[in-house]
Design a protein around this motif. Structure first.
Motif, mmCIF file in Angstrom:
data_model
loop_
_atom_site.group_PDB
_atom_site.id
_atom_site.type_symbol
_atom_site.label_atom_id
_atom_site.label_comp_id
_atom_site.label_asym_id
_atom_site.label_seq_id
_atom_site.Cartn_x
_atom_site.Cartn_y
_atom_site.Cartn_z
ATOM 1 N N VAL A 124 0.694 -1.336 -0.059
ATOM 2 C CA VAL A 124 -0.270 -0.203 0.177
ATOM 3 C C VAL A 124 0.474 0.884 0.116
ATOM 4 O O VAL A 124 1.445 1.214 0.772
ATOM 5 C CB VAL A 124 -0.333 0.188 1.145
ATOM 6 C CG1 VAL A 124 -1.524 1.215 1.494
ATOM 7 C CG2 VAL A 124 -1.766 -0.947 1.199
ATOM 8 N N SER A 125 1.043 1.877 -1.010
ATOM 9 C CA SER A 125 1.325 2.741 -1.102
ATOM 10 C C SER A 125 0.797 4.795 -0.590
ATOM 11 O O SER A 125 -0.030 5.135 -1.030
ATOM 12 C CB SER A 125 1.970 3.742 -2.874
ATOM 13 O OG SER A 125 3.152 4.952 -2.535
ATOM 14 N N ILE A 126 1.305 5.336 0.376
ATOM 15 C CA ILE A 126 0.670 6.288 0.778
ATOM 16 C C ILE A 126 1.647 7.373 0.053
ATOM 17 O O ILE A 126 2.400 7.652 1.103
ATOM 18 C CB ILE A 126 1.059 5.862 2.410
ATOM 19 C CG1 ILE A 126 0.594 5.022 2.788
ATOM 20 C CG2 ILE A 126 0.374 7.664 2.889
ATOM 21 C CD1 ILE A 126 0.247 4.594 4.688
ATOM 22 N N PRO A 127 0.699 8.477 -0.413
ATOM 23 C CA PRO A 127 2.191 9.408 -0.692
ATOM 24 C C PRO A 127 1.583 10.683 -0.021
ATOM 25 O O PRO A 127 0.731 11.016 0.457
ATOM 26 C CB PRO A 127 1.169 9.902 -1.985
ATOM 27 C CG PRO A 127 0.237 8.957 -1.821
ATOM 28 C CD PRO A 127 0.342 8.145 -1.675
ATOM 29 N N LEU A 128 2.492 11.223 0.756
ATOM 30 C CA LEU A 128 3.236 12.276 1.466
ATOM 31 C C LEU A 128 3.384 13.690 1.116
ATOM 32 O O LEU A 128 4.516 13.477 0.116
ATOM 33 C CB LEU A 128 3.575 12.212 2.313
ATOM 34 C CG LEU A 128 3.209 11.047 3.387
ATOM 35 C CD1 LEU A 128 3.941 10.584 4.428
ATOM 36 C CD2 LEU A 128 2.226 11.046 3.755
ATOM 37 N N GLN A 129 3.515 15.327 0.935
ATOM 38 C CA GLN A 129 3.190 16.334 0.381
ATOM 39 C C GLN A 129 4.054 17.384 1.433
ATOM 40 O O GLN A 129 2.946 17.075 1.817
ATOM 41 C CB GLN A 129 2.884 16.527 -0.361
ATOM 42 C CG GLN A 129 3.271 18.050 -1.389
ATOM 43 C CD GLN A 129 2.739 18.296 -2.538
ATOM 44 O OE1 GLN A 129 1.200 18.268 -2.320
ATOM 45 N NE2 GLN A 129 3.083 18.888 -3.608
ATOM 46 N N PHE A 130 4.722 17.475 1.067
ATOM 47 C CA PHE A 130 5.429 18.991 2.322
ATOM 48 C C PHE A 130 4.720 19.802 1.509
ATOM 49 O O PHE A 130 4.852 20.354 0.618
ATOM 50 C CB PHE A 130 7.024 19.613 2.123
ATOM 51 C CG PHE A 130 7.909 18.499 3.358
ATOM 52 C CD1 PHE A 130 7.607 18.344 4.716
ATOM 53 C CD2 PHE A 130 7.982 17.727 2.836
ATOM 54 C CE1 PHE A 130 8.668 17.587 4.885
ATOM 55 C CE2 PHE A 130 9.053 16.635 3.248
ATOM 56 C CZ PHE A 130 8.724 16.560 4.254
ATOM 57 N N VAL A 131 3.463 20.748 2.779
ATOM 58 C CA VAL A 131 3.272 21.714 2.178
ATOM 59 C C VAL A 131 3.780 22.956 1.618
ATOM 60 O O VAL A 131 3.247 23.671 0.745
ATOM 61 C CB VAL A 131 2.223 22.408 3.605
ATOM 62 C CG1 VAL A 131 1.294 23.581 2.864
ATOM 63 C CG2 VAL A 131 1.230 20.996 3.733
ATOM 64 N N THR A 132 4.810 23.045 2.474
ATOM 65 C CA THR A 132 5.685 24.555 2.600
ATOM 66 C C THR A 132 6.256 24.231 1.146
ATOM 67 O O THR A 132 6.386 25.507 -0.137
ATOM 68 C CB THR A 132 6.602 25.040 3.484
ATOM 69 O OG1 THR A 132 6.083 25.129 4.877
ATOM 70 C CG2 THR A 132 7.394 26.333 3.690
ATOM 71 N N SER A 133 7.213 23.218 0.949
ATOM 72 C CA SER A 133 8.367 23.463 0.084
ATOM 73 C C SER A 133 7.310 22.577 -2.033
ATOM 74 O O SER A 133 8.111 22.387 -2.634
ATOM 75 C CB SER A 133 9.347 22.453 0.349
ATOM 76 O OG SER A 133 9.139 21.121 0.717
ATOM 77 N N GLY A 134 6.612 21.488 -0.894
ATOM 78 C CA GLY A 134 6.292 21.051 -2.584
ATOM 79 C C GLY A 134 6.410 19.690 -2.392
ATOM 80 O O GLY A 134 6.224 18.766 -3.156
ATOM 81 N N GLU A 135 7.615 19.821 -1.748
ATOM 82 C CA GLU A 135 8.192 18.012 -2.261
ATOM 83 C C GLU A 135 7.733 17.078 -1.467
ATOM 84 O O GLU A 135 6.971 17.130 -0.625
ATOM 85 C CB GLU A 135 10.206 17.819 -0.707
ATOM 86 C CG GLU A 135 10.773 19.298 -0.961
ATOM 87 C CD GLU A 135 12.104 19.042 -2.449
ATOM 88 O OE1 GLU A 135 11.457 18.266 -2.576
ATOM 89 O OE2 GLU A 135 12.097 19.901 -2.331
ATOM 90 N N THR A 136 7.924 16.028 -2.107
ATOM 91 C CA THR A 136 6.639 14.594 -1.722
ATOM 92 C C THR A 136 7.440 13.291 -1.417
ATOM 93 O O THR A 136 9.261 13.766 -1.745
ATOM 94 C CB THR A 136 6.103 14.130 -2.877
ATOM 95 O OG1 THR A 136 7.102 14.177 -3.979
ATOM 96 C CG2 THR A 136 5.068 15.323 -3.870
ATOM 97 N N PHE A 137 7.757 12.552 -1.380
ATOM 98 C CA PHE A 137 7.849 10.866 -0.742
ATOM 99 C C PHE A 137 7.021 10.533 -0.638
ATOM 100 O O PHE A 137 5.960 10.926 -0.146
ATOM 101 C CB PHE A 137 8.059 11.158 0.675
ATOM 102 C CG PHE A 137 8.426 12.032 1.998
ATOM 103 C CD1 PHE A 137 7.910 10.234 2.787
ATOM 104 C CD2 PHE A 137 8.148 12.796 1.990
ATOM 105 C CE1 PHE A 137 7.358 10.843 3.720
ATOM 106 C CE2 PHE A 137 8.014 13.561 3.182
ATOM 107 C CZ PHE A 137 7.494 11.705 4.357
ATOM 108 N N GLU A 138 7.048 9.525 -0.574
ATOM 109 C CA GLU A 138 5.932 7.620 -0.288
ATOM 110 C C GLU A 138 6.623 7.241 1.013
ATOM 111 O O GLU A 138 7.866 6.955 1.417
ATOM 112 C CB GLU A 138 6.153 7.179 -1.448
ATOM 113 C CG GLU A 138 5.162 8.004 -2.529
ATOM 114 C CD GLU A 138 5.713 6.828 -3.975
ATOM 115 O OE1 GLU A 138 5.727 5.460 -4.684
ATOM 116 O OE2 GLU A 138 4.698 7.021 -4.970
ATOM 117 N N ILE A 139 5.353 6.509 1.869
ATOM 118 C CA ILE A 139 5.479 5.783 2.575
ATOM 119 C C ILE A 139 4.986 4.682 1.432
ATOM 120 O O ILE A 139 3.518 4.572 1.645
ATOM 121 C CB ILE A 139 5.140 5.540 3.695
ATOM 122 C CG1 ILE A 139 5.497 7.007 4.646
ATOM 123 C CG2 ILE A 139 4.653 4.489 4.933
ATOM 124 C CD1 ILE A 139 4.980 7.436 5.638
#
Length: 149
Positions: A124-139
């Motif tokens: 199960v992939s959970i994409p996360l994004q920083f609100v300020t910078s817009g940088e993304t990563f996944e768990i």
């Protein structure tokens, strides 16, 4: 929710959670991977898949804005600590619901074109994004209910 709380505390950043999806074996990861095992009532692996720039961004935030031009030992330690904190908070949340799990220390993998697979099942992939910078990563999470095995 654990990731949002830990990121807010450790990095002073807000996260948005994207749409969950299923990833079939094997999964391709980004250049920096923190892998944490889960044992107990559920078993499996949790994979934090980060691009190099995201990993350096997180390390910088955790080191109070220090410049992180490359992932040196201190930056690698920061990434491991962050992922350990997220899973530790997750384990506490499970415990509060009567589900007892333990986590392993994180392993950090760095490289290009890495793939990860499990013996059975999907992630199960959970994409996360920083609100300020817009940088993304996944768990990416692969867990099985060990009581049903």
């Amino acid at each position: 929710v654990a990731a949002q709380n830990v990121i807010k505390t450790a990095c002073n950043e807000d996260l948005t959670i994207g749409k969950l999806s299923i990833k079939s074996n094997p999964i391709m990861t980004n250049d920096v991977v923190s892998l944490i095992g889960v044992t107990g009532a559920v078993e499996g692996q949790v994979i934090f898949s980060l691009g190099d720039s995201v990993a350096r961004y997180i390390a910088s935030k955790m080191m109070f804005g220090a410049d992180v031009p490359e992932l040196d030992e201190m930056a690698k330690s920061a990434i491991c600590e962050l992922t350990n904190m997220i899973l530790g908070n997750t384990a506490t949340g499970f415990s509060e619901q009567g589900i007892l799990i333990d986590i392993t220390p994180p392993s950090l993998l760095i490289g290009k074109d890495m793939s990860v697979s499990t013996v059975k099942g999907d992630f199960v992939s959970i994409p996360l994004q920083f609100v300020t910078s817009g940088e993304t990563f996944e768990i990416d999470v692969f867990l099985i209910d060990s009581e049903k095995e």
